[in-house]
Motif scaffolding. Structure first.
Motif, PDB file in Angstrom:
ATOM      1  N   LEU A 241       0.812  -1.213   0.000  1.00 12.99           N
ATOM      2  CA  LEU A 241       0.000   0.000   0.000  1.00 12.99           C
ATOM      3  C   LEU A 241       0.852   1.272   0.000  1.00 12.99           C
ATOM      4  O   LEU A 241       0.488   2.261  -0.635  1.00 12.99           O
ATOM      5  N   LYS A 242       1.976   1.240   0.721  1.00 14.14           N
ATOM      6  CA  LYS A 242       2.709   2.485   0.919  1.00 14.14           C
ATOM      7  C   LYS A 242       4.226   2.352   0.759  1.00 14.14           C
ATOM      8  O   LYS A 242       4.856   3.146   0.061  1.00 14.14           O
ATOM      9  N   ARG A 243       4.803   1.354   1.403  1.00 15.73           N
ATOM     10  CA  ARG A 243       6.253   1.269   1.433  1.00 15.73           C
ATOM     11  C   ARG A 243       6.849   1.163   0.033  1.00 15.73           C
ATOM     12  O   ARG A 243       7.877   1.790  -0.274  1.00 15.73           O
ATOM     13  N   PHE A 244       6.216   0.362  -0.835  1.00 19.92           N
ATOM     14  CA  PHE A 244       6.768   0.211  -2.184  1.00 19.92           C
ATOM     15  C   PHE A 244       6.773   1.551  -2.909  1.00 19.92           C
ATOM     16  O   PHE A 244       7.777   1.942  -3.530  1.00 19.92           O
ATOM     17  N   SER A 245       5.659   2.281  -2.838  1.00 20.54           N
ATOM     18  CA  SER A 245       5.577   3.570  -3.528  1.00 20.54           C
ATOM     19  C   SER A 245       6.525   4.595  -2.923  1.00 20.54           C
ATOM     20  O   SER A 245       7.046   5.462  -3.625  1.00 20.54           O
ATOM     21  N   ASP A 246       6.761   4.506  -1.606  1.00 18.48           N
ATOM     22  CA  ASP A 246       7.683   5.432  -0.957  1.00 18.48           C
ATOM     23  C   ASP A 246       9.121   5.206  -1.408  1.00 18.48           C
ATOM     24  O   ASP A 246       9.910   6.160  -1.497  1.00 18.48           O
ATOM     25  N   GLU A 247       9.480   3.955  -1.668  1.00 18.90           N
ATOM     26  CA  GLU A 247      10.885   3.612  -1.886  1.00 18.90           C
ATOM     27  C   GLU A 247      11.223   3.275  -3.342  1.00 18.90           C
ATOM     28  O   GLU A 247      12.395   3.119  -3.678  1.00 18.90           O
ATOM     29  N   PHE A 248      10.206   3.177  -4.188  1.00 22.07           N
ATOM     30  CA  PHE A 248      10.419   2.994  -5.625  1.00 22.07           C
ATOM     31  C   PHE A 248       9.659   4.126  -6.315  1.00 22.07           C
ATOM     32  O   PHE A 248       8.431   4.141  -6.328  1.00 22.07           O
ATOM     33  N   GLU A 249      10.404   5.015  -6.888  1.00 15.54           N
ATOM     34  CA  GLU A 249       9.876   6.323  -7.281  1.00 15.54           C
ATOM     35  C   GLU A 249       8.674   6.253  -8.232  1.00 15.54           C
ATOM     36  O   GLU A 249       8.737   5.657  -9.307  1.00 15.54           O
ATOM     37  N   SER A 250       7.581   6.890  -7.808  1.00 11.90           N
ATOM     38  CA  SER A 250       6.390   7.130  -8.636  1.00 11.90           C
ATOM     39  C   SER A 250       5.994   5.923  -9.481  1.00 11.90           C
ATOM     40  O   SER A 250       5.961   5.989 -10.717  1.00 11.90           O
ATOM     41  N   PRO A 251       5.667   4.801  -8.863  1.00  4.34           N
ATOM     42  CA  PRO A 251       5.303   3.630  -9.669  1.00  4.34           C
ATOM     43  C   PRO A 251       3.969   3.828 -10.386  1.00  4.34           C
ATOM     44  O   PRO A 251       3.080   4.540  -9.906  1.00  4.34           O
ATOM     45  N   LEU A 252       3.855   3.189 -11.533  1.00  2.00           N
ATOM     46  CA  LEU A 252       2.594   3.142 -12.256  1.00  2.00           C
ATOM     47  C   LEU A 252       1.639   2.248 -11.465  1.00  2.00           C
ATOM     48  O   LEU A 252       1.985   1.129 -11.090  1.00  2.00           O
ATOM     49  N   GLU A 253       0.447   2.737 -11.163  1.00  4.00           N
ATOM     50  CA  GLU A 253      -0.539   1.957 -10.412  1.00  4.00           C
ATOM     51  C   GLU A 253      -1.537   1.352 -11.390  1.00  4.00           C
ATOM     52  O   GLU A 253      -2.217   2.069 -12.126  1.00  4.00           O
ATOM     53  N   GLN A 254      -1.598   0.015 -11.399  1.00  2.00           N
ATOM     54  CA  GLN A 254      -2.478  -0.693 -12.315  1.00  2.00           C
ATOM     55  C   GLN A 254      -3.358  -1.682 -11.538  1.00  2.00           C
ATOM     56  O   GLN A 254      -3.083  -1.994 -10.372  1.00  2.00           O
ATOM     57  N   THR A 255      -4.381  -2.170 -12.209  1.00  2.00           N
ATOM     58  CA  THR A 255      -5.374  -2.984 -11.509  1.00  2.00           C
ATOM     59  C   THR A 255      -5.823  -4.155 -12.370  1.00  2.00           C
ATOM     60  O   THR A 255      -5.997  -4.012 -13.588  1.00  2.00           O
ATOM     61  N   LEU A 256      -5.999  -5.297 -11.735  1.00  2.00           N
ATOM     62  CA  LEU A 256      -6.726  -6.426 -12.310  1.00  2.00           C
ATOM     63  C   LEU A 256      -7.986  -6.591 -11.476  1.00  2.00           C
ATOM     64  O   LEU A 256      -7.962  -7.213 -10.410  1.00  2.00           O
ATOM     65  N   SER A 257      -9.068  -6.015 -11.919  1.00  2.00           N
ATOM     66  CA  SER A 257     -10.273  -5.935 -11.086  1.00  2.00           C
ATOM     67  C   SER A 257     -11.331  -6.972 -11.439  1.00  2.00           C
ATOM     68  O   SER A 257     -12.324  -7.105 -10.722  1.00  2.00           O
ATOM     69  N   TYR A 258     -11.155  -7.684 -12.547  1.00  2.00           N
ATOM     70  CA  TYR A 258     -12.135  -8.716 -12.922  1.00  2.00           C
ATOM     71  C   TYR A 258     -11.760 -10.056 -12.291  1.00  2.00           C
ATOM     72  O   TYR A 258     -10.620 -10.521 -12.407  1.00  2.00           O
ATOM     73  N   SER A 259     -12.727 -10.684 -11.658  1.00  2.00           N
ATOM     74  CA  SER A 259     -12.538 -12.045 -11.149  1.00  2.00           C
ATOM     75  C   SER A 259     -13.099 -13.038 -12.151  1.00  2.00           C
ATOM     76  O   SER A 259     -14.207 -12.860 -12.662  1.00  2.00           O
ATOM     77  N   PHE A 260     -12.335 -14.075 -12.425  1.00  2.00           N
ATOM     78  CA  PHE A 260     -12.781 -15.150 -13.313  1.00  2.00           C
ATOM     79  C   PHE A 260     -13.225 -16.370 -12.499  1.00  2.00           C
ATOM     80  O   PHE A 260     -13.398 -17.449 -13.046  1.00  2.00           O
ATOM     81  N   ARG A 261     -13.424 -16.185 -11.189  1.00  2.00           N
ATOM     82  CA  ARG A 261     -13.721 -17.309 -10.294  1.00  2.00           C
ATOM     83  C   ARG A 261     -15.191 -17.383  -9.920  1.00  2.00           C
ATOM     84  O   ARG A 261     -15.787 -18.457  -9.917  1.00  2.00           O
ATOM     85  N   TYR A 262     -15.814 -16.277  -9.566  1.00  2.00           N
ATOM     86  CA  TYR A 262     -17.166 -16.284  -8.991  1.00  2.00           C
ATOM     87  C   TYR A 262     -18.015 -15.187  -9.620  1.00  2.00           C
ATOM     88  O   TYR A 262     -17.511 -14.247 -10.240  1.00  2.00           O
ATOM     89  N   GLY A 263     -19.326 -15.319  -9.420  1.00  2.00           N
ATOM     90  CA  GLY A 263     -20.278 -14.424 -10.060  1.00  2.00           C
ATOM     91  C   GLY A 263     -20.558 -13.144  -9.295  1.00  2.00           C
ATOM     92  O   GLY A 263     -19.937 -12.839  -8.281  1.00  2.00           O
ATOM     93  N   HIS A 264     -21.563 -12.391  -9.800  1.00  2.00           N
ATOM     94  CA  HIS A 264     -21.860 -11.056  -9.277  1.00  2.00           C
ATOM     95  C   HIS A 264     -22.244 -11.067  -7.803  1.00  2.00           C
ATOM     96  O   HIS A 264     -21.877 -10.159  -7.058  1.00  2.00           O
ATOM     97  N   ARG A 265     -22.977 -12.087  -7.367  1.00  2.00           N
ATOM     98  CA  ARG A 265     -23.466 -12.061  -5.989  1.00  2.00           C
ATOM     99  C   ARG A 265     -22.311 -12.124  -4.981  1.00  2.00           C
ATOM    100  O   ARG A 265     -22.300 -11.392  -3.994  1.00  2.00           O
ATOM    101  N   VAL A 266     -21.359 -13.005  -5.233  1.00  2.00           N
ATOM    102  CA  VAL A 266     -20.198 -13.079  -4.337  1.00  2.00           C
ATOM    103  C   VAL A 266     -19.355 -11.807  -4.453  1.00  2.00           C
ATOM    104  O   VAL A 266     -18.855 -11.283  -3.445  1.00  2.00           O
ATOM    105  N   ALA A 267     -19.193 -11.304  -5.662  1.00  2.00           N
ATOM    106  CA  ALA A 267     -18.412 -10.078  -5.849  1.00  2.00           C
ATOM    107  C   ALA A 267     -19.030  -8.920  -5.065  1.00  2.00           C
ATOM    108  O   ALA A 267     -18.319  -8.140  -4.417  1.00  2.00           O
ATOM    109  N   LEU A 268     -20.348  -8.816  -5.094  1.00  2.00           N
ATOM    110  CA  LEU A 268     -21.016  -7.740  -4.362  1.00  2.00           C
ATOM    111  C   LEU A 268     -20.886  -7.925  -2.854  1.00  2.00           C
ATOM    112  O   LEU A 268     -20.635  -6.968  -2.118  1.00  2.00           O
ATOM    113  N   LEU A 269     -21.050  -9.152  -2.378  1.00  2.00           N
ATOM    114  CA  LEU A 269     -20.843  -9.425  -0.954  1.00  2.00           C
ATOM    115  C   LEU A 269     -19.443  -8.995  -0.527  1.00  2.00           C
ATOM    116  O   LEU A 269     -19.261  -8.298   0.482  1.00  2.00           O
ATOM    117  N   ALA A 270     -18.445  -9.452  -1.288  1.00  2.00           N
ATOM    118  CA  ALA A 270     -17.050  -9.186  -0.938  1.00  2.00           C
ATOM    119  C   ALA A 270     -16.747  -7.691  -0.978  1.00  2.00           C
ATOM    120  O   ALA A 270     -16.057  -7.155  -0.097  1.00  2.00           O
TER     121      ALA A 270
END
Length: 771
Positions: free
Chosen positions: A299-328
């Motif tokens: 969350l913090k230490r990597f960005s503090d010590e490795f200059e201005s990293p590109l922040e990227q996301t893998l936000s799609y789950s290929f494991r479970y459906g909408h109901r579990v995703a919404l619960l989580a």
């Protein structure tokens, strides 16, 4: 934590791109990749931190990223891929070979942290910075034996008997303490304080230093030393910092949420100011804090010590459906120590079903669920617990119904020391001693004299046990005939109580659950367990095992003789080798795994969240517990069952504290209705939802490209404010009564006598209403 022991800061400059880069054909990427995956695969030459939700296909993404970089002309000899453990390394090697099949590309080496540390260690020996060591790495058995020897030598005398009886627990504690000191790079004294151990276990500090002295005299190293020794050497010798740093152009690290201090520091030194580093992980899945992992690294230490990293996301789950995703999403959004990433179910996932069972008995509900699953499909079911004691009544009912199951070796309910001690008690009071061999009688005498411990030293206890075993009955008379004046006050009082209660229970005709209650109360059993336990958690788990076993026997409605006959049959069945069947395990042991169907019992305040110690940071503790439930929920593919208590459930004498606050946070009704509507909707149609909407549901709908019709819930008003309730329960201080309030705070008088003031703003983090 690092400031307590190490302080480091390395300069950072941006290296040049590799010479003669080629331009790979990104149109050749597979069609199944999402836009997020493509963006990560084709990202530029810079530091990057990737937040990947559960089941997001990160292995494939990283493999394609490496292929892309190799096609750009990066030298595989200057690429380093670090995996969390050996099995992850093997899986990734296989995936990378599949992705690069027939490409003709040379592949980079994939290592674990420990393999890299060992390679550096050997080099430092050759360079003269570290002493040589035996090529025979210390095994767990060797470390355990030495820890056992040191424990017996250094622990206080009043723990001697407990140590002899519970060798496995004390050895695991000692070896775990040694490893934690090395992985956190904190002094042993600091680690001891943070673990919250009682003063009687301060011998662990001396044990760590004694172990290190022994190890170095023997020129041996352990698995943990593969990192500890080279990192300490690098830190203490600037020439080594220059020797190991700046040799790589690119470093990729998986499962960074599981990183601890020593791994983070080693990465920092190896990267130097040259390598571009990509770390991948999910702070919401940080559940190995007991090994030194902290969300702050990703969350913090990597960005503090490795200059201005590109922040990227893998936000799609290929494991479970909408109901579990919404619960989580609803659950984990209550955490502040996280990145605000919304987990979204990919269109290719199944329509995962969710069920919330508000019942009085977890074990009965589990049987009902399993009864609706075909015998051939039980192997695809996992029952996940917060602590092992929760499994006791469930396992016993599975045995009674002859439902096959799998459980870790040594964790079976019938083989726990608490259940064996109760079995010994029932054998004694029912007059069945005469039927037993001498050795069995001796074993039962030992168990009774330690349940709770009568306060005798081991030689005295063994002598008394042999005297009792020599008689085939009426042990209470022998105990009451002892010369109590010749004993110390504590053992005299405890032995008299034991003799009295054994006499009182002779021929006990009532239900066996009542017999156990009488025994526990008369002998101060639970207080005896607490007085010798290593930690608050271990004490509560042992007590819960007793109470879970008692609850199971209560459901049988039998007397002591009937219970013994039943247990004998169950033990015989438990000893038979079973294949397949439902899995019983803890949440901590299931990280990275998945099953078609998952059952999570114990969604009550006692277990999830678990009862914290009073000196715990309540906010951090709740966030950690919330991550545990998040991980458990996201293990399923097809069906998720959550088992909690009825809404009207009140605290009970057995410690049942009612429904977990996490149930409300999950917004089950909204997640069920909205998720089902998404699974069944005609394309482009607005969705009318009757459950109150939340910001999370609105964000999810926007990303899904649908319009939600419904009433928006007001923040923190889904339930009556907790300070309007007469009785409340605090996560640390327990139950109390609201006695006063003003505009910004309220006052609670707790049952323990304390009266404290609390902010209304953060009340939902710590309090639940009791009425």
């Amino acid at each position: 934590m690092r400031d307590r022991y190490l302080s480091y800061q390395l300069p950072i400059t941006i290296p040049a791109m590799p010479t003669n880069p080629q331009t790979p054909d990104i149109t050749n990427l597979p069609d199944f990749l999402t836009d997020e995956q493509r963006a990560i695969i084709t990202a530029g030459y810079e530091h990057s931190v990737i937040t990947a939700v559960a089941g997001s296909g990160k292995t494939s993404t990283l493999a394609w990223r490496i292929r892309y970089l190799l096609e750009q002309g990066h030298d595989p000899a200057r690429m380093l891929v670090l995996m969390f453990n050996r099995s992850a390394r093997v899986d990734f090697e296989r995936k990378l070979q599949e992705v690069c099949h027939q490409s003709g590309l040379a592949l980079p080496e994939i290592r674990t942290y420990h393999a890299m540390g060992l390679r550096l260690y050997k080099r430092f020996v050759r360079e003269g910075y570290l002493p040589g060591f035996s090529e025979k790495i210390l095994t767990e058995q060797e470390i355990g034996f030495q820890a056992w020897q040191l424990t017996r030598r250094l622990a206080p005398e009043d723990l001697a008997d407990e140590i002899r009886r519970n060798k496995k627990d004390f050895v695991e504690t000692a070896t775990g303490f040694i490893d934690l000191v090395k992985t956190t790079l904190s002094p042993a004294e600091v680690v001891f304080e943070e673990l919250g151990y009682s003063d009687k276990h301060k011998y662990l500090i001396d044990l760590f230093h004694s172990f290190e002295q022994w190890r170095k005299r023997q020129s041996r190293i352990s698995y943990a030393d593969m990192l500890y020794e080279p990192v300490m050497a690098i830190h203490q010798n600037p020439p080594l910092q220059r020797l190991v740093g700046n040799k790589m152009d690119l470093i990729l690290v998986d499962e960074y949420q599981d990183t601890n201090e020593i791994q983070h520091l080693l990465l920092r030194y190896v990267a130097g100011d040259r390598a571009r580093v990509t770390v991948v992980g999910d702070p919401d899945q940080t559940i190995y804090e007991f090994r030194g992992a902290r969300p702050e690294f990703i969350l913090k230490r990597f960005s503090d010590e490795f200059e201005s990293p590109l922040e990227q996301t893998l936000s799609y789950s290929f494991r479970y459906g909408h109901r579990v995703a919404l619960l989580a999403n609803h659950l984990i959004s209550h955490n502040t120590g996280r990145k605000d990433v919304l987990c979204h179910s990919h269109p290719s996932t199944p329509d995962t079903g969710i069920h919330l069972h508000r019942v009085e008995s977890d074990s009965d509900q589990v049987l009902q669920i399993l009864g609706g699953i075909g015998p051939g499909k039980l192997g695809g079911v996992a029952i996940l617990f917060r602590v092992w004691s929760q499994s006791v009544p469930i396992e016993l009912k599975l045995l009674a119904r002859q439902i096959p199951y799998r459980i870790d070796a040594g964790k079976g309910a019938l083989f726990s020391r608490e259940v064996q001690a109760i079995t010994a008690l029932l054998t004694v009071v029912t007059g069945n001693l005469a039927k037993l061999p001498d050795a069995d009688r001796l074993d039962m005498a030992r168990q009774l004299l330690r349940f709770p411990h009568v306060g005798l030293k081991e030689p005295e206890l063994e002598h008394l046990a042999q005297q009792l075993a020599a008689q085939d009955g009426r042990w209470h008379e022998h105990l009451l005939a002892m010369d109590f004046d010749a004993l110390g006050p504590l053992p005299a009082r405890k032995l008299r109580k034991l003799g009295e209660v054994l006499g009182q229970l002779q021929g006990f005709a009532g239900p066996v659950a009542g017999l156990i209650s009488v025994y526990a109360e008369h002998t101060d059993l639970y207080e005896g367990i607490r007085s010798l336990a290593l930690t608050h958690e271990s004490a509560e788990e042992r007590i819960d095992t007793v109470q879970g076993f008692r609850q199971y026997l209560k459901g049988l409605d039998v007397d002591a003789k009937g219970a013994l006959a039943h247990l004998k049959a169950l033990k015989q069945q438990a000893g038979e080798k079973q294949t397949g069947g439902v899995l019983l395990s803890t949440i901590h042991r299931t990280k990275g795994l998945e099953w078609p169907e998952v059952i999570i019992p114990g969604l009550q305040e006692k277990y999830l969240p678990y009862s914290p110690r009073q000196h715990d940071d309540a906010r951090a503790f709740l966030e950690s517990e919330r991550r545990l439930l998040y991980v458990a929920m996201t293990r399923t593919r097809q069906v998720l069952h959550l088992i909690t208590r009825p809404v009207s459930k009140r605290p009970h004498l057995d410690g049942d504290q009612g429904p977990s606050r996490f149930v409300q946070e999950c917004c089950f009704e909204l997640s069920q209705e909205f998720g089902t509507a998404l699974d069944q909707r005609p394309d482009g149609s607005p969705l009318s939802i009757s459950a109150p909407l939340t910001p999370i549901s609105q964000r999810y709908a926007e990303r899904e490209g649908v319009t939600l019709d419904g009433a928006m819930a007001q923040a923190d008003t889904r339930a009556e404010p907790v300070w309007h309730c007469q009785r409340v329960s605090h996560a640390v201080f327990g139950a109390g009564q609201v006695v006063n309030e003003d505009e910004s705070s309220f006052e609670v008088h707790f049952d323990n006598g304390d009266t404290l003031n609390f902010s209304k703003k953060s009340a939902h983090l710590y309090f639940t209403p009791l009425s």
